[in-house]
Design an enzyme around this catalytic site. Structure first.
Site, PDB file in Angstrom:
ATOM      1  CG  HIS A  32      -3.683  -1.029  -2.002  1.00 16.09           C
ATOM      2  ND1 HIS A  32      -4.168   0.256  -1.923  1.00 16.09           N
ATOM      3  CD2 HIS A  32      -3.451  -1.423  -0.732  1.00 16.09           C
ATOM      4  CE1 HIS A  32      -4.204   0.631  -0.655  1.00 16.09           C
ATOM      5  NE2 HIS A  32      -3.776  -0.373   0.095  1.00 16.09           N
TER       6      HIS A  32
ATOM      7  CB  SER B  17      -0.935  -0.002   1.208  1.00 12.81           C
ATOM      8  OG  SER B  17      -0.209  -0.209   2.405  1.00 12.81           O
TER       9      SER B  17
ATOM     10  CE  LYS C  36      -7.309  -0.130   0.967  1.00  8.76           C
ATOM     11  NZ  LYS C  36      -7.586   0.952   1.910  1.00  8.76           N
TER      12      LYS C  36
HETATM   13  C1  LIG Z   1      -3.080  -3.676   2.356  1.00 11.04           C
HETATM   14  C2  LIG Z   1      -4.282  -3.292   3.142  1.00 11.04           C
HETATM   15  N1  LIG Z   1      -4.968  -4.256   3.800  1.00 11.04           N
HETATM   16  C3  LIG Z   1      -6.055  -3.974   4.519  1.00 11.04           C
HETATM   17  C4  LIG Z   1      -6.538  -2.685   4.616  1.00 11.04           C
HETATM   18  C5  LIG Z   1      -7.748  -2.422   5.450  1.00 11.04           C
HETATM   19  O1  LIG Z   1      -8.868  -2.286   4.641  1.00 11.04           O
HETATM   20  P1  LIG Z   1     -10.112  -1.399   5.114  1.00 11.04           P
HETATM   21  O2  LIG Z   1      -9.767   0.017   4.833  1.00 11.04           O
HETATM   22  O3  LIG Z   1     -11.245  -1.912   4.313  1.00 11.04           O
HETATM   23  O4  LIG Z   1     -10.275  -1.645   6.572  1.00 11.04           O
HETATM   24  C6  LIG Z   1      -5.865  -1.650   3.934  1.00 11.04           C
HETATM   25  C7  LIG Z   1      -6.288  -0.254   3.935  1.00 11.04           C
HETATM   26  O5  LIG Z   1      -6.840   0.373   4.703  1.00 11.04           O
HETATM   27  C8  LIG Z   1      -4.710  -1.962   3.197  1.00 11.04           C
HETATM   28  O6  LIG Z   1      -4.029  -1.009   2.580  1.00 11.04           O
END
Ligand SMILES: Cc1ncc(COP(=O)(O)O)c(C=O)c1O
Length: 390
Positions: free
Chosen positions: A205, A177, A236
């Site tokens: 992502h 990310s 996202k």
């Molecule tokens: C790689 C990754 N996994 C999990 C999440 C968590 O997802 P969520 O925003 O739906 O809680 C995110 C971002 O917030 C992320 O970038």
């Protein structure tokens, strides 16, 4: 309390204090309104620009009219709607797996799946740059946590030989990310097969951006058969909210029965589920949107590289501008904001110490014109702050 004041003061002194949120007064789009000013937004995860899509808004409105606004209960009690079932079937089909389960967020999905599957008898091998929610899931599971150097297969192999236990999991982000690079999934699969380990990929992502019909990183590597747990988020590119885990039927059944972050929380409201259902269809079918984003990203990266910035060699729309020092990163951020550009400054603990950065990410709704303006300003301030040579 003294302890709390001390911690806050320390954070301020190190340029790590977070309090000055920027409040948007418009929809999530290439241009947003903040404090009465029109600003170019550059750090959104709304990669396909669907947050304000008319079809998704209509899906939400229809669901509100038919089902109301709140879910009214957890999934195991009164909060499961026909829409939840449809979404779980659609995600499984999209991901090429037998089944799937929807959590309220990606964070809850990661914490839920890892802490339910693993316990003290497990060893988890985890890329150092994996998302915080993966780390939290590992910590909650009480498994032995072995972190390997980012995307370094030699380090992973060495650590597997040294620490492998009876039950083992390798977990990695598909697209990282804060770096925008891809996990070396084919090599991870080779190691996992050789050592009989499970693999989990967090594709928060990758979905919507990579792979056949935008289905994500696992599809990009043609690895549906080899990855045991596909996790992702609908928050996202899918422009909605919710996390999911896709995999074998027995795995999903197990999570439904034992995953605490799934069980002990009120279900997502019908409108959010309806938006996710519609956006998966758009992701599948709107190839032009994905291709435009790819072209825009390539052009933008080349321009940055040409100007002297170090840019990750990758195909995703995440483009970190590494500054290093946290204070200088905040200054860069403020300069750009004065010029009408909002790009988040990312500092520890989200990234390792000394690697603070501006996390640029592009959307399929950005225009070349706006991005040319951004490039001019980024170069100007980058030179002044010594991030690139003047
Ligand atoms: C790689 C990754 N996994 C999990 C999440 C968590 O997802 P969520 O925003 O739906 O809680 C995110 C971002 O917030 C992320 O970038």
């Amino acid at each position: 309390m003294k302890y709390i004041f001390k911690k806050l003061t320390e954070a301020k002194e190190k340029g790590l204090y977070r309090g000055d949120f920027k409040y948007l007064d418009s929809c999530q789009a290439p241009r947003v309104e903040i404090d009465g000013r029109e600003i170019i937004l550059l750090g959104s995860n709304n990669y396909l620009g669907l947050c304000n899509d008319a079809r998704l808004k209509e899906a939400a409105v229809q669901a509100v009219n038919q089902y109301g606004v709140g879910a009214g209960g957890s999934r195991l009690t009164t909060g499961s709607y026909v829409l939840h079932r449809k979404l779980e079937e659609k995600i499984a089909e999209f991901k090429g797996t037998e089944s799937s389960i929807v959590f309220n967020t990606g964070y809850m999905a990661n914490v839920g799946v890892i802490s339910t599957l693993c316990d003290r008898k497990w060893v988890i091998f985890c890329d150092k740059y994996n998302h915080a929610s993966i780390i939290d899931g590992c910590l909650l599971s009480r498994a032995r946590l072995i972190r390997y150097k980012h995307c370094d297969m030699k380090d992973l192999e060495r650590k597997i030989r040294e620490y492998k236990g009876e039950n083992n999991l390798i977990v990695t982000d598909g697209v990282f990310s804060m770096e925008g690079d891809l996990a070396p999934l084919s090599d991870i699969i080779k190691l996992a097969k050789e050592h009989e380990m499970l693999i989990m990929v967090d594709d928060a992502h990758g979905m919507g951006v990579l792979g056949e019909n935008g289905s994500g990183t696992v599809s990009y590597f043609n690895a549906n058969e080899d990855v045991d747990i596909q996790m992702g988020t609908l928050s996202k590119a899918a422009a909605s909210v919710g996390g999911y885990v896709a995999g074998k039927k027995y795995l999903i059944d197990y999570l439904r029965n034992f995953s605490r972050s799934f069980i002990f929380s009120t279900a997502l409201p019908p409108a959010s589920i309806a938006v996710s259902l519609e956006s998966i269809d758009i992701i599948r079918n709107d190839v032009n949107r994905r291709n435009y984003l790819k072209e825009l990203t390539q052009w933008f990266k080349e321009e940055l590289e040409f100007a002297g910035f170090h840019v990750t060699d990758t195909i995703t729309p995440i483009i970190p501008l590494i500054v290093g020092d946290a204070g200088k990163t905040v200054e860069f951020f403020k300069n750009l904001l004065e010029d009408g550009i909002y790009v988040p400054a990312i500092r520890p603990p989200a990234v390792p110490k000394g690697s603070s950065r501006l996390r640029i990410s592009l959307m399929a709704t950005h225009t070349y014109n706006d991005l040319q303006y951004v490039l001019d300003k980024v170069k100007l301030h980058g030179k002044r702050l010594g991030v690139i040579e003047g």
